[in-house]
Scaffold this motif. Structure first.
Motif, PDB file in Angstrom:
ATOM      1  N   GLN A 297       1.974  15.973  -2.407  1.00 31.45           N
ATOM      2  CA  GLN A 297       2.852  15.244  -1.488  1.00 31.45           C
ATOM      3  C   GLN A 297       2.077  14.551  -0.363  1.00 31.45           C
ATOM      4  O   GLN A 297       2.623  13.701   0.335  1.00 31.45           O
ATOM      5  CB  GLN A 297       3.869  16.206  -0.853  1.00 31.45           C
ATOM      6  CG  GLN A 297       4.801  16.882  -1.839  1.00 31.45           C
ATOM      7  CD  GLN A 297       5.789  17.812  -1.158  1.00 31.45           C
ATOM      8  OE1 GLN A 297       5.972  17.782   0.067  1.00 31.45           O
ATOM      9  NE2 GLN A 297       6.447  18.648  -1.946  1.00 31.45           N
ATOM     10  N   ALA A 298       0.817  14.916  -0.208  1.00 29.93           N
ATOM     11  CA  ALA A 298       0.071  14.494   0.977  1.00 29.93           C
ATOM     12  C   ALA A 298      -0.131  12.988   1.052  1.00 29.93           C
ATOM     13  O   ALA A 298       0.051  12.372   2.114  1.00 29.93           O
ATOM     14  CB  ALA A 298      -1.278  15.208   1.015  1.00 29.93           C
ATOM     15  N   ASP A 299      -0.531  12.368  -0.041  1.00 35.62           N
ATOM     16  CA  ASP A 299      -0.829  10.937   0.003  1.00 35.62           C
ATOM     17  C   ASP A 299       0.417  10.112   0.310  1.00 35.62           C
ATOM     18  O   ASP A 299       0.349   9.121   1.043  1.00 35.62           O
ATOM     19  CB  ASP A 299      -1.457  10.487  -1.320  1.00 35.62           C
ATOM     20  CG  ASP A 299      -2.856  11.058  -1.526  1.00 35.62           C
ATOM     21  OD1 ASP A 299      -3.475  11.480  -0.526  1.00 35.62           O
ATOM     22  OD2 ASP A 299      -3.312  11.107  -2.684  1.00 35.62           O
ATOM     23  N   GLN A 300       1.552  10.524  -0.221  1.00 34.46           N
ATOM     24  CA  GLN A 300       2.790   9.793   0.061  1.00 34.46           C
ATOM     25  C   GLN A 300       3.199   9.958   1.518  1.00 34.46           C
ATOM     26  O   GLN A 300       3.674   9.006   2.145  1.00 34.46           O
ATOM     27  CB  GLN A 300       3.922  10.266  -0.847  1.00 34.46           C
ATOM     28  CG  GLN A 300       5.216   9.481  -0.689  1.00 34.46           C
ATOM     29  CD  GLN A 300       5.066   7.998  -0.992  1.00 34.46           C
ATOM     30  OE1 GLN A 300       4.507   7.623  -2.012  1.00 34.46           O
ATOM     31  NE2 GLN A 300       5.554   7.145  -0.090  1.00 34.46           N
ATOM     32  N   LEU A 301       2.995  11.166   2.069  1.00 37.45           N
ATOM     33  CA  LEU A 301       3.315  11.375   3.479  1.00 37.45           C
ATOM     34  C   LEU A 301       2.413  10.514   4.365  1.00 37.45           C
ATOM     35  O   LEU A 301       2.896   9.898   5.329  1.00 37.45           O
ATOM     36  CB  LEU A 301       3.165  12.851   3.843  1.00 37.45           C
ATOM     37  CG  LEU A 301       3.372  13.208   5.318  1.00 37.45           C
ATOM     38  CD1 LEU A 301       4.700  12.674   5.850  1.00 37.45           C
ATOM     39  CD2 LEU A 301       3.272  14.721   5.521  1.00 37.45           C
ATOM     40  N   VAL A 302       1.138  10.447   4.057  1.00 38.52           N
ATOM     41  CA  VAL A 302       0.239   9.580   4.819  1.00 38.52           C
ATOM     42  C   VAL A 302       0.718   8.125   4.742  1.00 38.52           C
ATOM     43  O   VAL A 302       0.739   7.406   5.754  1.00 38.52           O
ATOM     44  CB  VAL A 302      -1.209   9.703   4.307  1.00 38.52           C
ATOM     45  CG1 VAL A 302      -2.090   8.599   4.897  1.00 38.52           C
ATOM     46  CG2 VAL A 302      -1.786  11.069   4.656  1.00 38.52           C
ATOM     47  N   LYS A 303       1.119   7.698   3.563  1.00 33.93           N
ATOM     48  CA  LYS A 303       1.614   6.329   3.395  1.00 33.93           C
ATOM     49  C   LYS A 303       2.844   6.093   4.261  1.00 33.93           C
ATOM     50  O   LYS A 303       2.973   5.066   4.937  1.00 33.93           O
ATOM     51  CB  LYS A 303       1.942   6.069   1.923  1.00 33.93           C
ATOM     52  CG  LYS A 303       2.441   4.668   1.656  1.00 33.93           C
ATOM     53  CD  LYS A 303       2.776   4.472   0.170  1.00 33.93           C
ATOM     54  CE  LYS A 303       3.328   3.071  -0.086  1.00 33.93           C
ATOM     55  NZ  LYS A 303       3.750   2.892  -1.494  1.00 33.93           N
ATOM     56  N   ASP A 304       3.781   7.067   4.255  1.00 30.00           N
ATOM     57  CA  ASP A 304       4.990   6.936   5.071  1.00 30.00           C
ATOM     58  C   ASP A 304       4.639   6.839   6.554  1.00 30.00           C
ATOM     59  O   ASP A 304       5.232   6.043   7.292  1.00 30.00           O
ATOM     60  CB  ASP A 304       5.908   8.134   4.848  1.00 30.00           C
ATOM     61  CG  ASP A 304       6.557   8.137   3.472  1.00 30.00           C
ATOM     62  OD1 ASP A 304       6.418   7.131   2.746  1.00 30.00           O
ATOM     63  OD2 ASP A 304       7.186   9.156   3.119  1.00 30.00           O
ATOM     64  N   MET A 305       3.702   7.669   6.988  1.00 25.75           N
ATOM     65  CA  MET A 305       3.314   7.651   8.399  1.00 25.75           C
ATOM     66  C   MET A 305       2.707   6.311   8.785  1.00 25.75           C
ATOM     67  O   MET A 305       3.043   5.743   9.833  1.00 25.75           O
ATOM     68  CB  MET A 305       2.322   8.779   8.682  1.00 25.75           C
ATOM     69  CG  MET A 305       2.937  10.168   8.690  1.00 25.75           C
ATOM     70  SD  MET A 305       1.704  11.439   9.086  1.00 25.75           S
ATOM     71  CE  MET A 305       2.743  12.904   9.184  1.00 25.75           C
ATOM     72  N   ARG A 306       1.848   5.782   7.936  1.00 22.59           N
ATOM     73  CA  ARG A 306       1.209   4.509   8.266  1.00 22.59           C
ATOM     74  C   ARG A 306       2.227   3.373   8.278  1.00 22.59           C
ATOM     75  O   ARG A 306       2.159   2.487   9.130  1.00 22.59           O
ATOM     76  CB  ARG A 306       0.080   4.230   7.273  1.00 22.59           C
ATOM     77  CG  ARG A 306      -1.090   5.186   7.457  1.00 22.59           C
ATOM     78  CD  ARG A 306      -2.246   4.870   6.542  1.00 22.59           C
ATOM     79  NE  ARG A 306      -3.408   5.723   6.844  1.00 22.59           N
ATOM     80  CZ  ARG A 306      -4.554   5.664   6.209  1.00 22.59           C
ATOM     81  NH1 ARG A 306      -4.729   4.790   5.219  1.00 22.59           N
ATOM     82  NH2 ARG A 306      -5.541   6.467   6.540  1.00 22.59           N
ATOM     83  N   GLU A 307       3.178   3.413   7.363  1.00 21.90           N
ATOM     84  CA  GLU A 307       4.222   2.387   7.356  1.00 21.90           C
ATOM     85  C   GLU A 307       5.117   2.491   8.588  1.00 21.90           C
ATOM     86  O   GLU A 307       5.702   1.500   9.015  1.00 21.90           O
ATOM     87  CB  GLU A 307       5.053   2.510   6.077  1.00 21.90           C
ATOM     88  CG  GLU A 307       4.302   2.071   4.823  1.00 21.90           C
ATOM     89  CD  GLU A 307       5.112   2.260   3.548  1.00 21.90           C
ATOM     90  OE1 GLU A 307       6.193   2.896   3.632  1.00 21.90           O
ATOM     91  OE2 GLU A 307       4.674   1.776   2.490  1.00 21.90           O
ATOM     92  N   ALA A 308       5.209   3.697   9.168  1.00 23.53           N
ATOM     93  CA  ALA A 308       6.025   3.902  10.364  1.00 23.53           C
ATOM     94  C   ALA A 308       5.249   3.631  11.648  1.00 23.53           C
ATOM     95  O   ALA A 308       5.772   3.834  12.746  1.00 23.53           O
ATOM     96  CB  ALA A 308       6.561   5.331  10.375  1.00 23.53           C
ATOM     97  N   GLY A 309       3.981   3.188  11.527  1.00 24.32           N
ATOM     98  CA  GLY A 309       3.205   2.830  12.696  1.00 24.32           C
ATOM     99  C   GLY A 309       2.170   3.854  13.115  1.00 24.32           C
ATOM    100  O   GLY A 309       1.433   3.631  14.082  1.00 24.32           O
ATOM    101  N   ILE A 310       2.094   4.986  12.401  1.00 29.27           N
ATOM    102  CA  ILE A 310       1.074   5.997  12.713  1.00 29.27           C
ATOM    103  C   ILE A 310      -0.150   5.650  11.874  1.00 29.27           C
ATOM    104  O   ILE A 310      -0.447   6.278  10.854  1.00 29.27           O
ATOM    105  CB  ILE A 310       1.594   7.419  12.428  1.00 29.27           C
ATOM    106  CG1 ILE A 310       2.937   7.633  13.124  1.00 29.27           C
ATOM    107  CG2 ILE A 310       0.582   8.471  12.901  1.00 29.27           C
ATOM    108  CD1 ILE A 310       3.638   8.916  12.732  1.00 29.27           C
ATOM    109  N   SER A 311      -0.866   4.624  12.300  1.00 31.48           N
ATOM    110  CA  SER A 311      -1.914   4.030  11.466  1.00 31.48           C
ATOM    111  C   SER A 311      -3.141   4.913  11.328  1.00 31.48           C
ATOM    112  O   SER A 311      -3.989   4.673  10.457  1.00 31.48           O
ATOM    113  CB  SER A 311      -2.338   2.675  12.050  1.00 31.48           C
ATOM    114  OG  SER A 311      -2.833   2.841  13.366  1.00 31.48           O
ATOM    115  N   THR A 312      -3.248   5.942  12.188  1.00 29.84           N
ATOM    116  CA  THR A 312      -4.438   6.792  12.162  1.00 29.84           C
ATOM    117  C   THR A 312      -4.245   8.051  11.314  1.00 29.84           C
ATOM    118  O   THR A 312      -5.164   8.872  11.225  1.00 29.84           O
ATOM    119  CB  THR A 312      -4.823   7.206  13.594  1.00 29.84           C
ATOM    120  OG1 THR A 312      -3.683   7.813  14.230  1.00 29.84           O
ATOM    121  CG2 THR A 312      -5.258   5.994  14.397  1.00 29.84           C
ATOM    122  N   ALA A 313      -3.074   8.238  10.720  1.00 30.49           N
ATOM    123  CA  ALA A 313      -2.837   9.427   9.882  1.00 30.49           C
ATOM    124  C   ALA A 313      -3.763   9.401   8.668  1.00 30.49           C
ATOM    125  O   ALA A 313      -3.928   8.363   8.021  1.00 30.49           O
ATOM    126  CB  ALA A 313      -1.386   9.468   9.432  1.00 30.49           C
TER     127      ALA A 313
END
Length: 329
Positions: A297-313
């Motif tokens: 699940q980790a890579d998808q969560l990182v993708k979601d965070m970056r799309e939400a503006g958390i670009s450093t996740a």
């Protein structure tokens, strides 16, 4: 205060015996959690710091975000906050105190919580923080003790704020560059990151603060009885932090953090320079969350965070069932 010294000071203290105390101090978690009904548990935390920067408004924002973060790391929602203030009234203008408190107030409001008072004392050096109360469902508490073999760890903010703060004080790093590039990230709340993570199977979380990435990873490994392997090449750093260590800058906490980790099983499978080593012990102020989720699940969560503006996740570590401890590769 160094983590090893603090651990020694707490030796021999008995844990409270109360079935409604769901999280105490046994695993060095970020906050205490107490059940008050079948549906509601109360999160309690307190944190205060000395000024990381001279700008009082930034100081207030950063300290408040740092204090509130403990509630997010437990999977909760902040509800109320109390100011904790130490201020040299004979040496600094009260307008400085007002700006510190305004920074804290604005950050509490941004978090959707209520600032409801506090306590102040006259002291030789300014210190500011919050006592924060939050809520969480008793069945949905996130602790640092739940990481499982097969999990991956996601880090949501860069590392290296400690050495940058010191470098600014020493005149070796420009404050305007820090304010433009780094302070907005440091002062950012961790609410969005945890809201996104809770849509997945979060097994554990902590926020990375004064003990550095190694110290807080170690606490999670010990609490979870697991082995955490950090991938150094993936660790994100604030711009300028590696260069400051290369130039000989450091912090007063690096040595204490190193002493804490040295008590346990640390294996370094990658050749690191002195500066690279020091970055892993760098103390963070208002750092990011370190979140354990199943590896798939980790890579998808990182993708979601970056799309939400958390670009450093970024995904930075794996959890295994090897002997409890840490590996840096």
């Amino acid at each position: 205060m160094g983590p090893a010294d603090l651990s020694d000071a707490l030796k021999g203290f008995n844990s409270p015996i109360d079935p409604d105390l769901l999280v105490g101090f046994e695993t060095s978690d970020d906050a205490a959690v107490y059940r008050i009904s079948d549906d509601v548990a109360m999160i309690n935390t307190v944190d205060f710091i000395t000024p990381p920067v001279d700008d009082p408004y930034w100081f207030g924002q950063i300290s408040a975000a740092n204090s509130i973060s403990d509630v997010y790391s437990m999977g909760g929602k902040p509800l109320t906050a109390l100011n904790v203030v130490m201020f040299p009234t004979k040496h600094l203008d009260m307008g400085v105190l007002r700006e510190i408190l305004k920074g804290g107030h604005d950050k509490v409001m941004e978090a959707g919580a209520c600032l409801v008072g506090g306590h102040s004392v006259d002291d030789n050096e300014p210190k500011y923080g919050l006592c924060v109360n939050g809520s969480v469902h008793p069945d949905r508490i996130i602790t640092n003790a739940g990481a499982q073999p097969g999990d991956a760890l996601i880090l949501t903010k860069p590392l290296g704020s400690g050495v940058l703060f010191n470098a600014v004080r020493a005149g070796k790093f420009d404050f305007n560059d820090l304010a433009r590039e780094t302070l907005p990230l440091i002062a950012a709340l961790n609410d969005k990151a945890m809201d996104l993570a809770l849509q997945y199977d979060v097994h554990a979380a902590t926020d990375v603060t004064g003990f550095g990435i190694l110290g807080h990873s170690l606490e999670m490994a010990l609490a979870s009885n697991t082995h955490i392997t950090l991938d150094y090449s993936r660790l994100p750093f604030y711009e300028g932090a590696p260069e400051m260590y290369k130039k000989g800058e450091t912090t007063g906490s690096n040595g204490a953090n190193r002493a804490m980790v040295a008590r346990y099983n640390l294996m370094v499978g990658k050749k690191l320079s002195k500066a690279e080593e020091e970055l892993m012990y760098d103390p963070q102020t208002s750092g990011g969350l370190l979140i354990a989720v199943p590896s798939d699940q980790a890579d998808q969560l990182v993708k979601d965070m970056r799309e939400a503006g958390i670009s450093t996740a970024v995904r930075v570590a794996e959890v295994t069932d090897e002997n409890t401890g840490l590996t840096v590769r």
